[in-house]
Design a protein around this motif. Sequence first.
Motif, PDB file in Angstrom:
ATOM      1  N   VAL A 140      29.414 -18.018 -86.616  1.00  0.00           N
ATOM      2  CA  VAL A 140      29.723 -17.017 -85.587  1.00  0.00           C
ATOM      3  C   VAL A 140      28.436 -16.329 -85.155  1.00  0.00           C
ATOM      4  N   VAL A 141      28.143 -16.374 -83.873  1.00  0.00           N
ATOM      5  CA  VAL A 141      27.015 -15.630 -83.307  1.00  0.00           C
ATOM      6  C   VAL A 141      27.491 -14.251 -82.884  1.00  0.00           C
ATOM      7  N   GLU A 142      26.753 -13.249 -83.285  1.00  0.00           N
ATOM      8  CA  GLU A 142      27.003 -11.890 -82.806  1.00  0.00           C
ATOM      9  C   GLU A 142      25.667 -11.189 -82.660  1.00  0.00           C
ATOM     10  N   SER A 143      25.240 -11.044 -81.435  1.00  0.00           N
ATOM     11  CA  SER A 143      25.862 -11.470 -80.181  1.00  0.00           C
ATOM     12  C   SER A 143      24.859 -12.304 -79.393  1.00  0.00           C
ATOM     13  N   LEU A 144      25.398 -13.094 -78.442  1.00  0.00           N
ATOM     14  CA  LEU A 144      24.564 -13.737 -77.443  1.00  0.00           C
ATOM     15  C   LEU A 144      24.617 -12.812 -76.227  1.00  0.00           C
ATOM     16  N   PRO A 145      23.590 -11.965 -76.036  1.00  0.00           N
ATOM     17  CA  PRO A 145      23.714 -10.874 -75.060  1.00  0.00           C
ATOM     18  C   PRO A 145      23.739 -11.347 -73.613  1.00  0.00           C
ATOM     19  N   VAL A 146      24.514 -10.628 -72.826  1.00  0.00           N
ATOM     20  CA  VAL A 146      24.599 -10.859 -71.383  1.00  0.00           C
ATOM     21  C   VAL A 146      23.617  -9.905 -70.714  1.00  0.00           C
ATOM     22  N   SER A 147      22.734 -10.414 -69.912  1.00  0.00           N
ATOM     23  CA  SER A 147      21.700  -9.571 -69.302  1.00  0.00           C
ATOM     24  C   SER A 147      22.301  -8.598 -68.298  1.00  0.00           C
ATOM     25  N   GLU A 148      21.566  -7.525 -68.047  1.00  0.00           N
ATOM     26  CA  GLU A 148      22.002  -6.557 -67.046  1.00  0.00           C
ATOM     27  C   GLU A 148      22.025  -7.193 -65.655  1.00  0.00           C
ATOM     28  N   ASP A 149      21.138  -8.146 -65.402  1.00  0.00           N
ATOM     29  CA  ASP A 149      21.149  -8.830 -64.107  1.00  0.00           C
ATOM     30  C   ASP A 149      22.467  -9.575 -63.897  1.00  0.00           C
ATOM     31  N   ILE A 150      22.984 -10.204 -64.954  1.00  0.00           N
ATOM     32  CA  ILE A 150      24.272 -10.900 -64.835  1.00  0.00           C
ATOM     33  C   ILE A 150      25.379  -9.894 -64.552  1.00  0.00           C
ATOM     34  N   LYS A 151      25.371  -8.782 -65.266  1.00  0.00           N
ATOM     35  CA  LYS A 151      26.426  -7.782 -65.079  1.00  0.00           C
ATOM     36  C   LYS A 151      26.409  -7.215 -63.658  1.00  0.00           C
ATOM     37  N   LYS A 152      25.209  -7.099 -63.077  1.00  0.00           N
ATOM     38  CA  LYS A 152      25.088  -6.534 -61.731  1.00  0.00           C
ATOM     39  C   LYS A 152      25.053  -7.602 -60.648  1.00  0.00           C
ATOM     40  N   GLN A 153      24.928  -8.873 -61.018  1.00  0.00           N
ATOM     41  CA  GLN A 153      24.686  -9.969 -60.077  1.00  0.00           C
ATOM     42  C   GLN A 153      23.500  -9.636 -59.185  1.00  0.00           C
ATOM     43  N   SER A 154      22.391  -9.374 -59.855  1.00  0.00           N
ATOM     44  CA  SER A 154      21.165  -9.024 -59.140  1.00  0.00           C
ATOM     45  C   SER A 154      19.985  -9.731 -59.797  1.00  0.00           C
ATOM     46  N   GLY A 155      18.832  -9.667 -59.116  1.00  0.00           N
ATOM     47  CA  GLY A 155      17.611 -10.196 -59.705  1.00  0.00           C
ATOM     48  C   GLY A 155      17.719 -11.648 -60.125  1.00  0.00           C
ATOM     49  N   ASP A 156      17.473 -11.910 -61.402  1.00  0.00           N
ATOM     50  CA  ASP A 156      17.401 -13.267 -61.952  1.00  0.00           C
ATOM     51  C   ASP A 156      18.738 -13.758 -62.500  1.00  0.00           C
ATOM     52  N   TYR A 157      19.860 -13.223 -62.012  1.00  0.00           N
ATOM     53  CA  TYR A 157      21.127 -13.499 -62.687  1.00  0.00           C
ATOM     54  C   TYR A 157      21.526 -14.974 -62.674  1.00  0.00           C
ATOM     55  N   LEU A 158      21.202 -15.710 -61.634  1.00  0.00           N
ATOM     56  CA  LEU A 158      21.560 -17.130 -61.602  1.00  0.00           C
ATOM     57  C   LEU A 158      20.766 -17.914 -62.651  1.00  0.00           C
ATOM     58  N   ARG A 159      19.490 -17.579 -62.792  1.00  0.00           N
ATOM     59  CA  ARG A 159      18.688 -18.230 -63.839  1.00  0.00           C
ATOM     60  C   ARG A 159      19.208 -17.847 -65.218  1.00  0.00           C
ATOM     61  N   HIS A 160      19.593 -16.598 -65.384  1.00  0.00           N
ATOM     62  CA  HIS A 160      20.107 -16.141 -66.677  1.00  0.00           C
ATOM     63  C   HIS A 160      21.415 -16.840 -67.036  1.00  0.00           C
ATOM     64  N   ILE A 161      22.276 -17.073 -66.052  1.00  0.00           N
ATOM     65  CA  ILE A 161      23.521 -17.800 -66.325  1.00  0.00           C
ATOM     66  C   ILE A 161      23.208 -19.239 -66.740  1.00  0.00           C
ATOM     67  N   ALA A 162      22.273 -19.858 -66.029  1.00  0.00           N
ATOM     68  CA  ALA A 162      21.869 -21.222 -66.402  1.00  0.00           C
ATOM     69  C   ALA A 162      21.304 -21.247 -67.823  1.00  0.00           C
ATOM     70  N   ASN A 163      20.516 -20.250 -68.168  1.00  0.00           N
ATOM     71  CA  ASN A 163      19.962 -20.164 -69.520  1.00  0.00           C
ATOM     72  C   ASN A 163      21.063 -19.931 -70.553  1.00  0.00           C
ATOM     73  N   TYR A 164      22.047 -19.125 -70.191  1.00  0.00           N
ATOM     74  CA  TYR A 164      23.163 -18.855 -71.104  1.00  0.00           C
ATOM     75  C   TYR A 164      23.895 -20.159 -71.422  1.00  0.00           C
ATOM     76  N   LYS A 165      24.116 -20.975 -70.398  1.00  0.00           N
ATOM     77  CA  LYS A 165      24.775 -22.270 -70.607  1.00  0.00           C
ATOM     78  C   LYS A 165      23.945 -23.156 -71.540  1.00  0.00           C
TER      79      LYS A 165
END
Length: 397
Positions: free
Chosen positions: A64-89
């Motif tokens: 169990v991983v706790e936690s794999l953090p979600v960036s603030e850019d993803i939460k706001k859909q701003s800045g580098d959020y698309l790259r961060h989602i790709a990295n999360y995957k």
Amino acid sequence: MMQMEQTMRWFGPRDAVPLAYIRQAGCSGVVTALHHIPPGEVWPIADIMLRRDLVSAAGLSWTVVESLPVSEDIKKQSGDYLRHIANYKESLRNLAACGIKIITYNFMPVLDWVRTDIDYPMADGSRALYFERAAFAAFDLFQLRRPDAEKDYEPALIEAARVRFTTMAPEAQQALYHNTLLGLPGTGEQFTAAEVLAALSTYADINADTLRRHLFDFLSEIVPVAESVGLRMAIHPDDPPYPVLGLPRIVSTEEDLQQLLAAVPSVANGLCFCTGSLGARPDNDLQGMIRRLGPHIHFLHLRNTKRDGNGNFYEAPHLAGDTDMYTIVSEIVLLMQQRRESIPMRPDHGHQMLDDLDKNTYPGYSAIGRLKGLAELRGLETGVVRHLFTLLLIILT
């Protein structure tokens, strides 16, 4: 009968609580994370394997991983959020390749969790974590000085905060400031008021509906990846489960959880069921939520809180707060029999006590208090299982 997989959280090699102590406490595994990697960046396989091998060498497992953090850019859909989602995957794929099964995360803006007192004195001399609304409002209004903060508080609470703050000794004011701006667990960091105000300003145009849409968009991207590699996502509820600092909270109630599960239907879209966070709201029916949400509960945080009528709460002993832990554990045991699988659990937080009173550990994560909580929960679960087994024998005979 199936029983819970007993774990504790471990913050890595610099944790004051060594892996040997966790094993001696009776745990079969740990939940941990790679805290040295910033949110939004990829967790490389080499780093994951290094952590896994370290845990394995101590005779423990890590699934169990706790936690794999979600960036603030993803939460706001701003800045580098698309790259961060790709990295999360990519991180999800890497974790699955290393044998990880469950990924815990949260979607709380800016602050991961909030307490106003991390040394709240209990009657027995131990220390607990405490959230006091008037003290938090005092921090917000008179220390952080968030613009227009007074709009978020009723006049009576503003006055209570004013009295609370003006009667505090200078060292108490300093402690309030420090406690409220603690960084993320495992980082050892401390936020500054300037950092928090700057972060809050970036959420000025994001309300609950917008943040919820961003969460659902994020899930629509990562849940199919998680499902394809055999991972289960487990979102942690808001802590505390209501808005703070003018920020929306969208994972606080059963309705929130039902909407989240319905938005992206999948066995991989699930919950970290935290009885402490959800139990801080008197309108959350924890027993009923386990029954109704049971198939989606992938990870358990078992802790207790004691509330008062003013919205304050402290972290009570595991078996002695407002949450009926016997009922909760009974529901979980029945759920595991229905699902025919064990659910990993950790005794979330613990009082600072005995030799740990003089040690520097992350608030809530000293060794002895969590050992006490784990022992109580293990004993409770054993009693529940034996009782159910006896009833089954009576029915069959």
